[in-house]
Design a protein around this motif. Structure first.
Motif, PDB file in Angstrom:
ATOM      1  N   ASP A  40       0.919  -1.188  -0.051  1.00 29.53           N
ATOM      2  CA  ASP A  40       0.061  -0.169  -0.007  1.00 29.53           C
ATOM      3  C   ASP A  40       0.783   1.144   0.058  1.00 29.53           C
ATOM      4  O   ASP A  40       0.639   2.352  -0.590  1.00 29.53           O
ATOM      5  CB  ASP A  40      -0.890  -0.014   1.221  1.00 29.53           C
ATOM      6  N   MET A  41       2.036   1.178   0.497  1.00 31.04           N
ATOM      7  CA  MET A  41       2.964   2.254   0.530  1.00 31.04           C
ATOM      8  C   MET A  41       3.413   2.550  -0.922  1.00 31.04           C
ATOM      9  O   MET A  41       3.664   3.647  -1.312  1.00 31.04           O
ATOM     10  CB  MET A  41       4.426   2.024   1.460  1.00 31.04           C
ATOM     11  N   ILE A  42       3.676   1.329  -1.605  1.00 33.35           N
ATOM     12  CA  ILE A  42       4.123   1.554  -3.070  1.00 33.35           C
ATOM     13  C   ILE A  42       2.764   2.460  -3.798  1.00 33.35           C
ATOM     14  O   ILE A  42       3.002   3.372  -4.675  1.00 33.35           O
ATOM     15  CB  ILE A  42       4.363   0.253  -3.810  1.00 33.35           C
ATOM     16  N   VAL A  43       1.605   2.016  -3.648  1.00 31.26           N
ATOM     17  CA  VAL A  43       0.501   2.612  -4.233  1.00 31.26           C
ATOM     18  C   VAL A  43       0.281   4.126  -3.802  1.00 31.26           C
ATOM     19  O   VAL A  43       0.230   5.001  -4.586  1.00 31.26           O
ATOM     20  CB  VAL A  43      -0.744   1.708  -4.121  1.00 31.26           C
ATOM     21  N   LEU A  44       0.674   4.261  -2.428  1.00 32.71           N
ATOM     22  CA  LEU A  44       0.562   5.551  -1.986  1.00 32.71           C
ATOM     23  C   LEU A  44       1.558   6.421  -2.462  1.00 32.71           C
ATOM     24  O   LEU A  44       1.283   7.735  -3.144  1.00 32.71           O
ATOM     25  CB  LEU A  44       0.933   5.795  -0.467  1.00 32.71           C
ATOM     26  N   LEU A 101      -2.490  -0.574   9.308  1.00 32.01           N
ATOM     27  CA  LEU A 101      -2.042   0.530   8.603  1.00 32.01           C
ATOM     28  C   LEU A 101      -2.310   0.245   7.130  1.00 32.01           C
ATOM     29  O   LEU A 101      -2.846   1.172   6.296  1.00 32.01           O
ATOM     30  CB  LEU A 101      -0.591   0.597   8.676  1.00 32.01           C
ATOM     31  N   SER A 102      -2.261  -0.933   6.586  1.00 36.11           N
ATOM     32  CA  SER A 102      -2.604  -1.339   5.243  1.00 36.11           C
ATOM     33  C   SER A 102      -4.074  -1.001   4.808  1.00 36.11           C
ATOM     34  O   SER A 102      -4.440  -0.360   4.031  1.00 36.11           O
ATOM     35  CB  SER A 102      -2.189  -2.767   4.990  1.00 36.11           C
ATOM     36  N   ILE A 103      -4.959  -1.469   5.748  1.00 41.93           N
ATOM     37  CA  ILE A 103      -6.362  -1.140   5.456  1.00 41.93           C
ATOM     38  C   ILE A 103      -6.693   0.474   5.673  1.00 41.93           C
ATOM     39  O   ILE A 103      -7.346   1.091   4.827  1.00 41.93           O
ATOM     40  CB  ILE A 103      -7.215  -1.843   6.556  1.00 41.93           C
ATOM     41  N   ALA A 104      -5.950   1.106   6.628  1.00 40.79           N
ATOM     42  CA  ALA A 104      -6.266   2.571   6.732  1.00 40.79           C
ATOM     43  C   ALA A 104      -5.797   3.391   5.199  1.00 40.79           C
ATOM     44  O   ALA A 104      -6.501   3.953   4.885  1.00 40.79           O
ATOM     45  CB  ALA A 104      -5.505   3.199   7.897  1.00 40.79           C
ATOM     46  N   ILE A 105      -4.648   2.800   4.638  1.00 39.78           N
ATOM     47  CA  ILE A 105      -3.966   3.538   3.515  1.00 39.78           C
ATOM     48  C   ILE A 105      -5.030   3.542   2.293  1.00 39.78           C
ATOM     49  O   ILE A 105      -5.394   4.148   1.661  1.00 39.78           O
ATOM     50  CB  ILE A 105      -2.665   3.228   3.483  1.00 39.78           C
ATOM     51  N   GLN A 106      -5.297   2.233   2.309  1.00 44.37           N
ATOM     52  CA  GLN A 106      -6.335   1.740   1.097  1.00 44.37           C
ATOM     53  C   GLN A 106      -7.478   2.432   1.222  1.00 44.37           C
ATOM     54  O   GLN A 106      -7.725   2.948   0.077  1.00 44.37           O
ATOM     55  CB  GLN A 106      -6.699   0.180   1.370  1.00 44.37           C
ATOM     56  N   ASN A 107      -8.060   2.736   2.379  1.00 46.45           N
ATOM     57  CA  ASN A 107      -9.382   3.277   2.354  1.00 46.45           C
ATOM     58  C   ASN A 107      -9.230   4.983   2.328  1.00 46.45           C
ATOM     59  O   ASN A 107     -10.144   5.510   1.740  1.00 46.45           O
ATOM     60  CB  ASN A 107     -10.089   2.817   3.590  1.00 46.45           C
ATOM     61  N   ALA A 108      -8.057   5.393   2.853  1.00 44.67           N
ATOM     62  CA  ALA A 108      -7.927   6.716   2.746  1.00 44.67           C
ATOM     63  C   ALA A 108      -7.698   7.261   1.152  1.00 44.67           C
ATOM     64  O   ALA A 108      -7.980   8.028   0.853  1.00 44.67           O
ATOM     65  CB  ALA A 108      -6.635   7.051   3.510  1.00 44.67           C
TER      66      ALA A 108
END
Lengths: 287, 355
Positions: A40-44, A101-108
């Motif tokens: 998710d960091m990569i996607v961010l 954190l993974s779930i939080a980043i995806q949904n943010a």
């Protein structure tokens, strides 16, 4: 000839997976932490580059130069504020925190950018190709692979040839003794995560320019990265590149037989390696 | 209580424990007769709560007691559900009996999964289970007889002729569809109660003592004769069978299946982990409290879509950092409550028995 072409494409795809995996491998090697939010960091980072490119009209290459220090700062902060608090002999807290954190980043990201798939525009290189002996390859895949090699060369230089790298290795071997020698493990960890996030930014550039991305694709990238790390053997960055290549080749071969089998073939290759060489092909660390 | 022949004894009984047992019994009876009064909507909500509670208790047994942090539990939900559909659609079984197939399928998948995943340790075990769950999903999606990637539904004939549906419909004077929900709810209640009772009995037994010893210090446990490897296999297999049964039951109620829904990591693993972490890992009370908090959050924030999941993710992070033992841990530390006492305490003649 078609098989040779498929294999070459697979090797080049492996470069992308190696870029995904290098940050994961680095962080695990130094602090035994597996960041479940790595994908998710990569996607961010890809969205960050996208905003810089479309919002400020920068070229993607320049955008990476701006995004990398920002991602470094994010990684550093994340480690200092959150992850350092949960490191310890119990593996559960860091796992659960990074999973949250993974779930939080995806949904943010979903909230900020919607579920539409996006792409970082790169007009110079889109569709450009060169003849490489008997096969023709895209310029982007070749650049990706070259970047993976360059990143690994630089990281190995840093790890084995600089005072910073010495503190990395010392902390990795024994944080308590390293602490007695004047190294502060918590600071070392923060720098390591920061560097991993810079590698993530490079990976994000290629993820975002080569194909479409959306907020939900992070976990699958984490899985490919993880497979590359395990196949290569823990603690070896060149092993991680080899692991990425194996996954890449398995996927393109699978897709050549039946498009539905692309991902499945990668998973099966991973399980096969796990069956034959449970510690990976080039293991260095003992964990 | 003290007798001259056995002045000292080890016990897990406490007065609170006995009280809770009586209260639980009353709740179970109330739960059984509830369909006579409750709306269909409430029964469906309770079905969801009970199945999530079951999944949370299973994951808590794995991670909180067995030290096996799996993020691949969706593999067992999915395979259990597909076994039920296979049994009904291809084998012509009664759906109610086909739930048992779900448990069997969980066991059959667990053996190769453990064989591979136990080669990995700690965090790598976690992602390894996830990879195997993904592999299972992709393989099941190739199974064209059950709809391939798009999925399929249970045939109407099979679900309305299901054992017990006609009797329940007559008993409560409801339609077949509502009767099916009531039947599924009863099974969910039975499963949750049996599982919690089973886990409680397990934790109070020698096996449970060994399990807690391994969790606290694997080397020390091994040095006093605990077979760590065997113990992990046992816990993993028990958990897999139970998850397979739950998966079959969940999709019997929905009567519609697809690989993406049956193997969804968010629904069957992420939510479950949040329930356990927020409620309190490593206790039986934690998941019970967690599922209530989770359902309350879900009901109030459901309209906000991604904000809801964002909040859930951040809550789990905050819980892990500031209250690693969850809400139940906070409550238990304040009040000293242990609703399901598992500690073996030595009771001597001076104590006069129970405290």
């Amino acid at each position: 000839m078609i098989w040779l072409d498929t294999i070459v494409q697979g090797i080049l795809l492996g470069g992308l997976y190696a870029l995904f995996a290098t940050g994961l491998s680095l962080v695990f090697g130094i602090m035994r932490l597996v960041n479940l939010a790595h994908g998710d960091m990569i996607v961010l980072a890809a969205y960050l580059i996208l905003v810089l490119v479309t919002g400020l009209g920068l070229s993607p290459w320049l955008a990476v130069l701006i995004a990398a220090p920002l991602m470094f700062a994010l990684g550093w902060l994340l480690q200092r504020v959150v992850l350092n608090r949960v490191l310890g002999p119990d593996i559960l807290p860091p796992l659960l925190v990074t999973f949250g954190l993974s779930i939080a980043i995806q949904n943010a990201l979903l909230e900020g950018f919607s579920a539409d798939s996006r792409r970082i525009p790169n007009p110079d290189l889109e569709g450009a190709s060169v003849a490489l002996g008997p096969v023709t390859v895209g310029v982007m895949p070749v650049l990706t692979f070259a970047s993976a090699v360059l990143v690994i060369v630089i990281l190995n230089r840093v790890i084995y040839g600089t005072p910073l790298g010495r503190s990395f290795r010392a902390t990795s071997d024994d944080p308590v003794t390293a602490g007695l020698m004047g190294i502060e493990p918590m600071k070392v960890f923060a720098v390591a995560t920061g560097i991993a996030m810079m590698v993530v930014t490079v990976a994000a550039l290629y993820l975002g320019t080569r194909a479409n991305f959306d907020p939900a694709i992070g976990p699958a990238r984490l899985i490919y990265a993880f497979q590359a790390v395990i196949i290569g053997g823990l603690g070896s960055l060149w092993g991680t590149l080899a692991g990425g290549v194996i996954i890449g080749v398995a996927q393109t071969l699978g897709a050549a037989v039946n498009p539905e089998w692309q991902i499945l073939a990668g998973h099966l290759a991973f399980l096969l390696v796990l069956l034959v060489r449970p510690r990976g092909l080039f293991p260095r660390a003992r964990d | 209580m003290s007798s001259p022949s056995a002045p000292w004894r080890a016990t897990t009984r406490t007065r609170t424990g006995t009280l809770v047992a009586l209260l639980a019994l009353a709740l179970i009876v109330a739960g059984l007769v509830l369909p006579a009064f409750a709306s269909r909507r409430l029964i469906q909500d309770l079905f969801y709560i009970l199945t999530m509670l079951t999944l949370a208790q299973i994951w808590n047994l794995l991670a909180g007691y067995g030290g096996l942090v799996s993020v691949g539990q969706q593999a067992f939900v999915g395979i259990g559900a597909y076994a039920l559909f296979g049994g009904v659609i291809l084998g012509g079984m009664d759906p109610l009996l086909a739930i048992l197939l779900g448990g069997a399928a969980g066991l059959v998948l667990a053996i190769p999964m453990a064989f591979f995943a136990f080669r990995l340790h700690g965090a790598y075990f976690a992602i390894g289970t996830w990879v195997i769950a993904e592999t299972t999903r992709l393989l099941i999606a190739q199974w064209k007889a059950l709809g391939g990637g798009t999925g399929t539904s249970l045939p109407r004939a099979a679900t309305s002729d299901m054992i017990g549906v006609a009797q329940v419909a007559e008993l409560f004077g409801v339609r077949d569809a509502a009767a099916r929900d009531i039947l599924a709810y009863w099974i969910a209640l039975l499963l949750a109660v049996a599982l919690i009772a089973g886990i409680y009995a397990l934790l109070r037994s020698r096996l449970g003592l060994a399990l807690i010893a391994v969790r606290d210090n694997a080397e020390a446990a091994a040095s006093v004769g605990v077979d760590v490897r065997w113990l992990k296999w046992a816990v993993f297999l028990i958990a897999s069978v139970a998850t397979g049964l739950t998966g079959a039951l969940i999709f019997l109620q929905t009567a519609r299946i697809s690989p993406d829904a049956a193997f969804a990591i968010t629904d069957w693993t992420a939510y479950v982990i949040f329930i356990v972490v927020i409620g309190g890992i490593g206790t039986i009370e934690g998941p019970i409290l967690g599922v209530l908090v989770f359902f309350a959050l879900r009901s109030t924030l459901a309209d906000y879509g991604s904000w809801y999941l964002l909040t859930l993710g951040l809550t789990a992070i905050v819980a892990m950092i500031f209250a690693p033992k969850g809400l139940w841990g906070l409550l238990s530390a304040r009040t000293g409550w242990h609703l399901f006492p598992i500690r073996h305490r030595l009771i001597g003649p001076a104590d006069g028995g129970e405290r």
